[in-house]
Design a protein around this motif. Structure first.
Motif, PDB file in Angstrom:
ATOM      1  N   GLU A 112       0.816  -1.221   0.000  1.00 54.59           N
ATOM      2  CA  GLU A 112       0.000   0.000   0.000  1.00 54.59           C
ATOM      3  C   GLU A 112       0.848   1.270   0.000  1.00 54.59           C
ATOM      4  O   GLU A 112       0.313   2.366  -0.197  1.00 54.59           O
ATOM      5  N   ARG A 113       2.142   1.133   0.240  1.00 53.41           N
ATOM      6  CA  ARG A 113       3.006   2.322   0.310  1.00 53.41           C
ATOM      7  C   ARG A 113       2.996   3.064  -1.029  1.00 53.41           C
ATOM      8  O   ARG A 113       3.132   2.464  -2.089  1.00 53.41           O
ATOM      9  N   LYS A 114       2.899   4.364  -0.946  1.00 53.00           N
ATOM     10  CA  LYS A 114       2.850   5.195  -2.150  1.00 53.00           C
ATOM     11  C   LYS A 114       4.227   5.802  -2.403  1.00 53.00           C
ATOM     12  O   LYS A 114       4.545   6.909  -1.958  1.00 53.00           O
ATOM     13  N   ASP A 115       5.032   5.080  -3.121  1.00 49.66           N
ATOM     14  CA  ASP A 115       6.370   5.565  -3.481  1.00 49.66           C
ATOM     15  C   ASP A 115       6.695   5.263  -4.939  1.00 49.66           C
ATOM     16  O   ASP A 115       7.861   5.230  -5.324  1.00 49.66           O
ATOM     17  N   PHE A 116       5.657   5.049  -5.765  1.00 50.52           N
ATOM     18  CA  PHE A 116       5.835   4.849  -7.204  1.00 50.52           C
ATOM     19  C   PHE A 116       5.052   5.927  -7.935  1.00 50.52           C
ATOM     20  O   PHE A 116       4.072   6.478  -7.412  1.00 50.52           O
ATOM     21  N   ALA A 117       5.490   6.238  -9.149  1.00 54.05           N
ATOM     22  CA  ALA A 117       4.835   7.261  -9.965  1.00 54.05           C
ATOM     23  C   ALA A 117       4.129   6.600 -11.134  1.00 54.05           C
ATOM     24  O   ALA A 117       4.650   5.668 -11.750  1.00 54.05           O
ATOM     25  N   LEU A 118       2.919   7.120 -11.430  1.00 53.64           N
ATOM     26  CA  LEU A 118       2.141   6.586 -12.539  1.00 53.64           C
ATOM     27  C   LEU A 118       1.330   7.722 -13.144  1.00 53.64           C
ATOM     28  O   LEU A 118       0.516   8.343 -12.449  1.00 53.64           O
ATOM     29  N   ASP A 119       1.589   8.005 -14.417  1.00 48.48           N
ATOM     30  CA  ASP A 119       0.901   9.091 -15.117  1.00 48.48           C
ATOM     31  C   ASP A 119       1.073  10.423 -14.387  1.00 48.48           C
ATOM     32  O   ASP A 119       0.148  11.223 -14.280  1.00 48.48           O
ATOM     33  N   GLY A 120       2.284  10.653 -13.863  1.00 44.19           N
ATOM     34  CA  GLY A 120       2.574  11.912 -13.196  1.00 44.19           C
ATOM     35  C   GLY A 120       2.058  12.021 -11.784  1.00 44.19           C
ATOM     36  O   GLY A 120       2.175  13.090 -11.172  1.00 44.19           O
ATOM     37  N   GLU A 121       1.499  10.953 -11.229  1.00 42.03           N
ATOM     38  CA  GLU A 121       0.969  10.985  -9.870  1.00 42.03           C
ATOM     39  C   GLU A 121       1.658   9.919  -9.028  1.00 42.03           C
ATOM     40  O   GLU A 121       2.098   8.887  -9.535  1.00 42.03           O
ATOM     41  N   THR A 122       1.746  10.182  -7.726  1.00 42.58           N
ATOM     42  CA  THR A 122       2.312   9.216  -6.801  1.00 42.58           C
ATOM     43  C   THR A 122       1.245   8.192  -6.443  1.00 42.58           C
ATOM     44  O   THR A 122       0.161   8.543  -5.983  1.00 42.58           O
ATOM     45  N   VAL A 123       1.570   6.911  -6.668  1.00 48.42           N
ATOM     46  CA  VAL A 123       0.600   5.844  -6.433  1.00 48.42           C
ATOM     47  C   VAL A 123       1.243   4.766  -5.578  1.00 48.42           C
ATOM     48  O   VAL A 123       2.452   4.774  -5.313  1.00 48.42           O
ATOM     49  N   SER A 124       0.417   3.833  -5.154  1.00 50.20           N
ATOM     50  CA  SER A 124       0.913   2.722  -4.343  1.00 50.20           C
ATOM     51  C   SER A 124       1.686   1.737  -5.215  1.00 50.20           C
ATOM     52  O   SER A 124       1.560   1.721  -6.444  1.00 50.20           O
ATOM     53  N   ARG A 125       2.467   0.900  -4.560  1.00 50.84           N
ATOM     54  CA  ARG A 125       3.214  -0.124  -5.288  1.00 50.84           C
ATOM     55  C   ARG A 125       2.257  -1.073  -6.005  1.00 50.84           C
ATOM     56  O   ARG A 125       2.509  -1.484  -7.137  1.00 50.84           O
ATOM     57  N   LEU A 126       1.163  -1.402  -5.331  1.00 50.65           N
ATOM     58  CA  LEU A 126       0.209  -2.318  -5.933  1.00 50.65           C
ATOM     59  C   LEU A 126      -0.412  -1.733  -7.200  1.00 50.65           C
ATOM     60  O   LEU A 126      -0.622  -2.445  -8.189  1.00 50.65           O
ATOM     61  N   ALA A 127      -0.715  -0.434  -7.194  1.00 47.73           N
ATOM     62  CA  ALA A 127      -1.306   0.203  -8.376  1.00 47.73           C
ATOM     63  C   ALA A 127      -0.354   0.120  -9.569  1.00 47.73           C
ATOM     64  O   ALA A 127      -0.775  -0.149 -10.703  1.00 47.73           O
ATOM     65  N   ALA A 128       0.936   0.345  -9.316  1.00 43.89           N
ATOM     66  CA  ALA A 128       1.910   0.258 -10.408  1.00 43.89           C
ATOM     67  C   ALA A 128       2.028  -1.179 -10.917  1.00 43.89           C
ATOM     68  O   ALA A 128       2.111  -1.424 -12.125  1.00 43.89           O
ATOM     69  N   VAL A 129       2.012  -2.137  -9.997  1.00 45.99           N
ATOM     70  CA  VAL A 129       2.107  -3.541 -10.401  1.00 45.99           C
ATOM     71  C   VAL A 129       0.880  -3.951 -11.213  1.00 45.99           C
ATOM     72  O   VAL A 129       0.985  -4.688 -12.201  1.00 45.99           O
ATOM     73  N   LYS A 130      -0.293  -3.480 -10.813  1.00 46.23           N
ATOM     74  CA  LYS A 130      -1.507  -3.802 -11.563  1.00 46.23           C
ATOM     75  C   LYS A 130      -1.404  -3.310 -12.998  1.00 46.23           C
ATOM     76  O   LYS A 130      -1.737  -4.050 -13.944  1.00 46.23           O
ATOM     77  N   ARG A 131      -0.960  -2.070 -13.191  1.00 38.72           N
ATOM     78  CA  ARG A 131      -0.882  -1.510 -14.535  1.00 38.72           C
ATOM     79  C   ARG A 131       0.111  -2.286 -15.401  1.00 38.72           C
ATOM     80  O   ARG A 131      -0.224  -2.766 -16.488  1.00 38.72           O
ATOM     81  N   VAL A 132       1.342  -2.430 -14.894  1.00 39.64           N
ATOM     82  CA  VAL A 132       2.389  -3.065 -15.695  1.00 39.64           C
ATOM     83  C   VAL A 132       2.134  -4.566 -15.839  1.00 39.64           C
ATOM     84  O   VAL A 132       2.303  -5.138 -16.915  1.00 39.64           O
ATOM     85  N   GLY A 133       1.683  -5.206 -14.750  1.00 35.81           N
ATOM     86  CA  GLY A 133       1.437  -6.646 -14.802  1.00 35.81           C
ATOM     87  C   GLY A 133       0.308  -7.010 -15.751  1.00 35.81           C
ATOM     88  O   GLY A 133       0.391  -7.997 -16.486  1.00 35.81           O
ATOM     89  N   ALA A 134      -0.771  -6.224 -15.745  1.00 35.83           N
ATOM     90  CA  ALA A 134      -1.894  -6.501 -16.649  1.00 35.83           C
ATOM     91  C   ALA A 134      -1.473  -6.358 -18.101  1.00 35.83           C
ATOM     92  O   ALA A 134      -1.872  -7.162 -18.965  1.00 35.83           O
ATOM     93  N   GLU A 135      -0.650  -5.361 -18.408  1.00 40.08           N
ATOM     94  CA  GLU A 135      -0.166  -5.201 -19.774  1.00 40.08           C
ATOM     95  C   GLU A 135       0.725  -6.374 -20.178  1.00 40.08           C
ATOM     96  O   GLU A 135       0.654  -6.863 -21.311  1.00 40.08           O
ATOM     97  N   PHE A 136       1.549  -6.839 -19.243  1.00 47.27           N
ATOM     98  CA  PHE A 136       2.413  -7.991 -19.527  1.00 47.27           C
ATOM     99  C   PHE A 136       1.578  -9.234 -19.821  1.00 47.27           C
ATOM    100  O   PHE A 136       1.845  -9.971 -20.774  1.00 47.27           O
ATOM    101  N   ILE A 137       0.543  -9.473 -19.027  1.00 48.24           N
ATOM    102  CA  ILE A 137      -0.300 -10.664 -19.212  1.00 48.24           C
ATOM    103  C   ILE A 137      -1.005 -10.605 -20.559  1.00 48.24           C
ATOM    104  O   ILE A 137      -1.079 -11.602 -21.288  1.00 48.24           O
TER     105      ILE A 137
END
Length: 340
Positions: A112-137
């Protein structure tokens, strides 16, 4: 045969083409069955003076011809519908590699820690993993993909399937707290191996043939193993025996080897690296969203070698059309029947 006729013939086929052999059956019956003797039907002959001019002989003959044509059309339509005509549709060949991939995702509270960036906003680690992981799948169309999520316990969120879009949606719906907030890395990898290669487990225990090398686990964690019943390195050794490559992704800006402030829930990079090396896989270090995207592309390249699988023909049933024509012919026959 002209090219256009060949193309037209290849666009159609029949589910039961042998049914077309029934088409000449009425002609054979008319030829083989002897005609009825005159006067043998018990019909009553009525003098023309009593019938009057209600219908001329020509009209009666024309009506008989119409009924004959309708009867013939009815028979042909019924036989064609029984043969099951189908339209052959062009199908796009999917890339296929024969690989089975399980994504093992850490759902501990630290995600849940928010130390990743996504679309110019600071997001949680899980949010970044969801975006990149879903695209990979979704890019792995043609492979069997599954999803295992772990925290205090591990569970199969999506069984291995060729429906990569469904597995990607399951990843996007992942929620922290369903199975605790700790990190059971060993149990997560163990469950992934169990669902990925159940037959290989039996072979390893019973001295069967050597396992194949087309099965992969991508394990992502941002912490250290502090839950579960199994040790991560021992499970990684089992993965090696099963012939399963394990790619580990250490997620987070700080690891246990470099933690000057003694922060809690930092990633155990050394354990994850040892797991990957023990299985013959590769370890990756991720500190930002850009790193995560680069790792996804690297794994996609390492597990490449996909070719176009033979396309499966898609067919659309057309039998309702001749079936409807037969129904219309039957209705027309009833309408033209003269009721005395």
């Amino acid at each position: 045969m002209p090219a256009w006729l060949t193309a037209l013939a290849s666009a159609f086929d029949f589910a039961t083409p042998l049914a077309l052999l029934l088409l000449p059956l009425p002609l054979l019956a008319a030829r083989l069955i002897p005609p009825e003797r005159e006067g043998g039907s018990g019909a009553l002959r009525v003098p023309p003076s009593l019938v009057g001019d209600t219908e001329s002989a020509g009209a009666i003959a024309a009506r008989g011809r119409r009924r004959l044509w309708l009867t013939g059309a009815l028979w042909v339509a019924l036989v064609v519908a029984l043969a099951g005509p189908r339209l052959v549709l062009p199908a796009t060949a999917l890339p296929a590699s024969g690989r089975e991939i399980i994504l093992a995702l850490d759902l501990s509270g630290s995600m849940e820690r928010k130390d990743f960036a996504l679309d110019g906003e600071t997001v949680s680690r899980l949010a970044a993993v969801k975006r990149v992981g879903a695209e990979f799948i979704r890019r792995r169309a043609g492979d069997r993909i599954g999803l295992v999520e772990f925290a205090d316990q591990a569970f199969v969120a999506a069984a291995p399937s060729f429906d990569t879009a469904s597995v990607a949606r399951t990843l996007e719906e992942a929620t922290i707290g369903l199975v605790g907030r700790s990190t059971g890395i060993g149990d997560g990898l163990g469950l992934a191996l169990k669902r990925l290669a159940p037959a290989q487990v039996a072979n390893a225990e019973g001295g069967g043939p050597p396992p194949s090398r087309d099965k992969v686990v991508v394990l992502l964690s941002d912490g250290a193993n502090n839950a579960g019943q199994t040790a991560p390195k021992e499970v990684a050794e089992l993965a090696k025996d099963l012939g399963v490559r394990v790619y580990t992704i250490a997620l987070g800006p700080i690891d246990m080897a470099d933690n000057p402030n003694n922060e809690q829930d930092v990633v155990d990079v050394e354990t994850l690296r040892a797991m990957a090396e023990a299985s013959g896989g590769r370890a990756f270090r991720v500190k930002s969203t850009d790193d995560l995207e680069s790792v996804a592309n690297a794994i996609d390249t390492l597990e490449g070698g996909r070719a176009q699988a033979p396309p499966l023909p898609l067919r659309r049933d057309l039998w309702p059309w001749p079936g409807a024509l037969a129904l219309l012919c039957a209705a027309a026959l009833l309408a033209t029947r003269r009721r005395l």
